[in-house]
Each structure stands twice: as C-alpha cells, then as structure tokens.
Design an enzyme around this catalytic site. Structure first.
Site, PDB file in Angstrom:
ATOM      1  N   LYS A 259     106.780 170.662  31.668  1.00  0.00           N
ATOM      2  CA  LYS A 259     106.724 172.117  31.485  1.00  0.00           C
ATOM      3  C   LYS A 259     107.773 172.502  30.440  1.00  0.00           C
ATOM      4  O   LYS A 259     108.930 172.108  30.552  1.00  0.00           O
ATOM      5  CB  LYS A 259     107.009 172.828  32.809  1.00  0.00           C
ATOM      6  CG  LYS A 259     105.863 172.719  33.793  1.00  0.00           C
ATOM      7  CD  LYS A 259     106.052 173.654  34.974  1.00  0.00           C
ATOM      8  CE  LYS A 259     104.901 173.534  35.949  1.00  0.00           C
ATOM      9  NZ  LYS A 259     103.647 174.098  35.439  1.00  0.00           N
ATOM     10  N   ARG A 333      96.150 169.710  42.579  1.00  0.00           N
ATOM     11  CA  ARG A 333      94.803 169.315  43.025  1.00  0.00           C
ATOM     12  C   ARG A 333      94.786 167.871  43.513  1.00  0.00           C
ATOM     13  O   ARG A 333      93.973 167.514  44.358  1.00  0.00           O
ATOM     14  CB  ARG A 333      93.794 169.559  41.884  1.00  0.00           C
ATOM     15  CG  ARG A 333      94.050 168.774  40.643  1.00  0.00           C
ATOM     16  CD  ARG A 333      93.306 169.333  39.427  1.00  0.00           C
ATOM     17  NE  ARG A 333      93.919 170.578  38.946  1.00  0.00           N
ATOM     18  CZ  ARG A 333      93.477 171.289  37.918  1.00  0.00           C
ATOM     19  NH1 ARG A 333      92.397 170.901  37.261  1.00  0.00           N
ATOM     20  NH2 ARG A 333      94.091 172.394  37.535  1.00  0.00           N
TER      21      ARG A 333
END
Ligand code: BES
Ligand code: ZN
Ligand code: ZN
Length: 480
Positions: A259, A333
């Site tokens: 990030k 996920r």
C-alpha cells in the site's frame, strides 16, 4: 481489554424523591404544547419557538440555580433522537455535569425514548487507553421507570458494551493486537458474555488445508488463528445456525503489492469484520436471545518477509480451488474463502460475512453506509429494512454473472484480482464461489472506521454493523 470505555450509566427511579435533590436536569421538548406548559422565560421560549419553526434539533444549556439542558426535537425520526442524545452527552461532558435527571420523555413513543438513550450511551465511548489524561468520572443519568423498563436498559447497555468491545479491538494498534492476542480476547469474551469459543492454531489450520489463510500469513512472524464461536441456547427458535464470518486481517500492509502514499494508514481496522462478529455474538449471548449462531474469524496480518506470498503465486484453497494471486493486497477474499468453505459443515440457514474488503466499496458508500451483495433477495431485503431503522444503511450492488469472466486466470481456476472496474462485485463473485448456501456479503470498508467524530460516532472504530446484526437477529427471535 476489560475496560468498556463507556462513560454513561442509567439509573432508574420510581419516585422523584429517590433522585438526589440538586441534580441538573435534561429536559426534552418534543412538541410546542409541551414547551408552553413548561412556561420558559422569554428568551428561552423564543429559541425553542425558532427550533420548531425551522424544524431543527437544538440543545440549549441554561444556567439557573440548577443547570438545565433543554433539547428540542421537532423532528422525531429515530436517528434525530439518537443525535439529540449525542448532543446532550456532549453538553454534559463539556459542562462537567456528573449527575442529571432526564425529563419530558412522556411525549415520545417508546422507540423514540430508547433511541435518545442509545445516542447518549453510544457517544460516551472514549478510547483513552494510551493517553495520559483519561476520563475518570462516568455520568449518572436518572431516568423514570414510568418511561423506561429496567430490563430494556440492561439490554441496551449490554449491546453498547459489546459494541464498545468491537470498537476497542479495532482501535487497538496492531502492535497490541495481533492474531494471537485477538484469540485471547475471544476466549475472555466468551467467558464474560456466555458463549463457547474454540481457537484453531497453525497446525490445525494446516491440517484443514486452509490455503488462503496460510498464504496470507506467510509473510508474518505471528502465526494465524481460526476463531470459532458457538452460541446455541436451549430455547433457540432456529434449528440450522446463522453463521457470521468476519475478516480478521490484523494489519494490512498490502503485502508485496504494498500500500503506497498513505493508503496503509488506518489499516489496523482491517479486522473490523472479525471484531464485529465477536461483538454481535457477545451482545446476543449477553442478552440471552434465543437464536443459534456460529461465528468464524480467520485472523492473520498481511505483511512482508522473504517468505511472503508474491504475485504470480498459485495457491490451493481449502475446497481445492486453485487461485492465481495477482495482487497480494486482495488478501481479504483469500482468508474469507476458507472460512466460507468451513461454514458448509454447519448446514447454515444463512451465512453473513462482514469485511473491510475493498476500497471500491468505501469510494461508493463513504462512511455513510455498507455495500451489500448476496444470493438471497428476501434476506437482503429484511436486512435492508433493519439497516434503515438502526441507521447502518445498506446499498445493494449486483452479482451479475458477467463479472465472473473478470476473475479468469490462465494458470489457475481463478484469479484473486478482478481488474479496474466493479471492484465490489468482483470481490463478491470471488467469495460466492466458496458458498453453497443462502449468503449475504457486507463490505464495511467505508463505515467500519471513520476519520472524524460526528454525532454519536467517535473518530476511529464505529462498530458497524453490530447494531444492525443485533436488531436483525432480535427481530428473527420474534418472527420465527
Ligand atoms: N483492506 C483493504 C480494503 C480497504 C480499503 C479497507 C480502504 C478499508 C479502507 C483490502 O484488503 C484491499 O486492499 N483491497 C484492494 C483490492 C484490490 C487489490 C483488488 C483494494 O480495494 O484496493
Ligand atoms: Zn489488502
Ligand atoms: Zn485488507
């Protein structure tokens, strides 16, 4: 973790004489007639008139021999009353009032009265653990038993305490809250609120072949945990359990798909789904609601090391599906998929997963709501209706079959990356692959943690969607 950081207690009284004499008053004015009956002095009466004219909630503090906090609520939407409660709490806090009596409640409906109290107690949460200056005093608010039932006050306090636990877990920085520490809190919470907990450690997770959870954990020094909560009261109205699944990424650096430019800030909130599952079950168990619920939280952080997952890796999930990792920042996920597979063994009536899953969702809802997707429209509609009531609102997005094509991989059964468009839908389509039961996905990336304090929300964790799920389940206890 023992402290619930709530700074309001409600004390019910039967007779006025039971309240200490010189307490300050909170007076709620909901109608013009009521205001007239009080016969306020002129300047105050004018301010109140103006509030009714503009149909605007206002809080006015007056200094007399006793301090009065007048709260005018011409609009009696439940959310307005919550916000009124929040404003009153802010005034009490600012004026350093420690004891008060609440008056003027009989003009309101039962729901409106409790909404006002809810706003007060919700806004009294304050995470000051790491600050030198702490709030020491709680505010005691005396409320009449003619307007409030003791049991309902206890239930409201229990729900808010459970929500505070969720907030605290999210607000705790990652250097104080890793997957193992989270599991310790899970065990304590189960004991405290009355439900069973089971923690699976790395060896068991390996035995179960939870390839998604293990892959995300590869870059971490702290092993993963898989947290299971069981609440099965004897008088449960449902036979098959409701299973709640929460994303427990203790900190999300993005992994090798790191990030950048500030987007890593606040990523301690990436276990907000898991913390909300724990908070919801704590509230349900604490209030002994007759509903059979199971909670599942896969917990790990998403970090980098020589051993960490890299893009292009192919991993095998618990159900045997192979996944090409095209982005290590789409880790939520991966951990959720194994939990959704694990949920199959319970033959659930419904599975709801909660996750700070995508920035795309936050971009759509902002901090004002939750994205919802799922394969059972009737159940989504039920949840949406409750969402309006508790003001944790849901915006439905589609699970169109065409999105599936975006997850195609040339080397594995699926890719974990859907591409630049429809990020909320593609992430959900990925999750759907691992379900074979009625299922709802809540993407809480926008609302789980907020930058600015507003109304009854503090800066930081909001405990969304604990109140939503609690009310949803409570309603089911009545209906079933
Ligand atoms: N934890 C983030 C999502 C998130 C973003 C939560 C902002 C809270 C606030 C998640 O793991 C993530 O990074 N998702 C990626 C997915 C993408 C790589 C497909 C995203 O949204 O950018
Ligand atoms: Zn991520
Ligand atoms: Zn994440």
């Amino acid at each position: 973790m023992q402290d619930n950081y709530l700074n309001v207690t409600f004390i019910t009284y039967v007779k006025k004489e039971d309240v200490p004499v010189d307490v300050d008053n909170i007076v709620l004015i909901a109608t013009k007639e009521q205001a007239d009956r009080y016969g306020f002095q002129k300047s105050l009466a004018q301010k109140i008139d103006l509030a009714f004219l503009e149909n605007k909630m206002v809080v006015i503090s007056t200094l007399g021999d006793k301090q009065n906090i007048i709260v005018v609520t011409p609009d009696r939407e439940k959310e307005v009353l919550r916000l009124a409660g929040a404003s009153v709490y802010a005034s009490l806090d600012k004026l350093q009032i420690r004891t008060a009596r609440l008056r003027g409640m009989n003009e309101l409906t039962e729901e409106e009265r409790y909404a006002f109290l809810e706003g007060m107690i919700l806004s009294s949460y304050d995470f000051d653990k790491y600050k030198a200056k702490k709030k020491v005093n709680t505010i005691k608010v005396h409320i009449s038993r003619r307007s409030f039932l003791e049991d309902k006050i206890t239930a409201l306090t229990m729900l808010t305490e459970a929500g505070s636990l969720t907030k605290t877990l999210v607000n705790e920085p990652a250097n104080y809250m890793d997957a193992l520490q989270f599991s310790e809190v899970v065990t304590q919470t189960g004991r405290q609120f009355g439900f069973e907990t089971e923690i699976l450690h790395k060896a068991q997770i390996e035995e179960l072949k939870m390839g998604g959870l293990l892959a995300v954990n590869k870059g971490s020094e702290v092993p993963p945990t898989f947290n299971i909560f069981h609440y099965k009261p004897e008088n449960a109205v449902n036979e098959k359990p409701l299973v709640l699944v929460g994303k427990g990424v203790m900190f999300d650096t993005g992994g090798y798909s790191l990030k950048i430019s500030g987007s890593m800030l606040t990523m301690k909130c990436d276990m907000a789904g898991g913390a909300a599952v724990l908070g919801t079950i704590a509230a349900i168990a604490g209030n002994r609601l007759p509903y059979y619920i199971i909670g599942l939280v896969p917990a790990t952080d998403n970090k980098i090391s020589a051993n960490a997952l890299v893009v292009d890796d192919v991993i095998t999930m618990m159900d045997g599906t192979t996944v090409e990792v095209q982005n290590t920042d789409a880790e939520g996920r991966l951990v959720l998929a194994d939990a959704l597979t694990y949920a199959k063994r319970f033959d659930p009536e419904l599975v709801i997963d909660l996750a700070t899953l995508t920035g795309a969702s936050a971009a759509i809802t902002g901090s004002f709501g939750i994205a919802v997707l799922g394969n059972n429209q009737a159940k989504i509609d039920e949840l949406k209706e409750v969402g309006e009531q508790v003001y944790e609102r849901l915006l439905q997005l589609p699970l169109w079959k065409e999105y599936k094509d975006l997850l195609k991989s040339t080397v594995a059964d699926m890719s974990n990356l859907g591409g630049p468009i429809g990020g909320v839908s593609t992430s959900s389509i990925f999750l759907q692959h691992f379900t074979d039961y009625p299922w709802i996905h809540l993407d809480i990336a926008g609302a789980a943690s907020v930058k600015e304090a507003k109304g009854y929300r503090q800066s930081g964790a909001t405990a969304v969607p604990v109140r939503l799920l609690y009310e949803f389940i409570k309603k089911k206890c009545k209906n079933d």
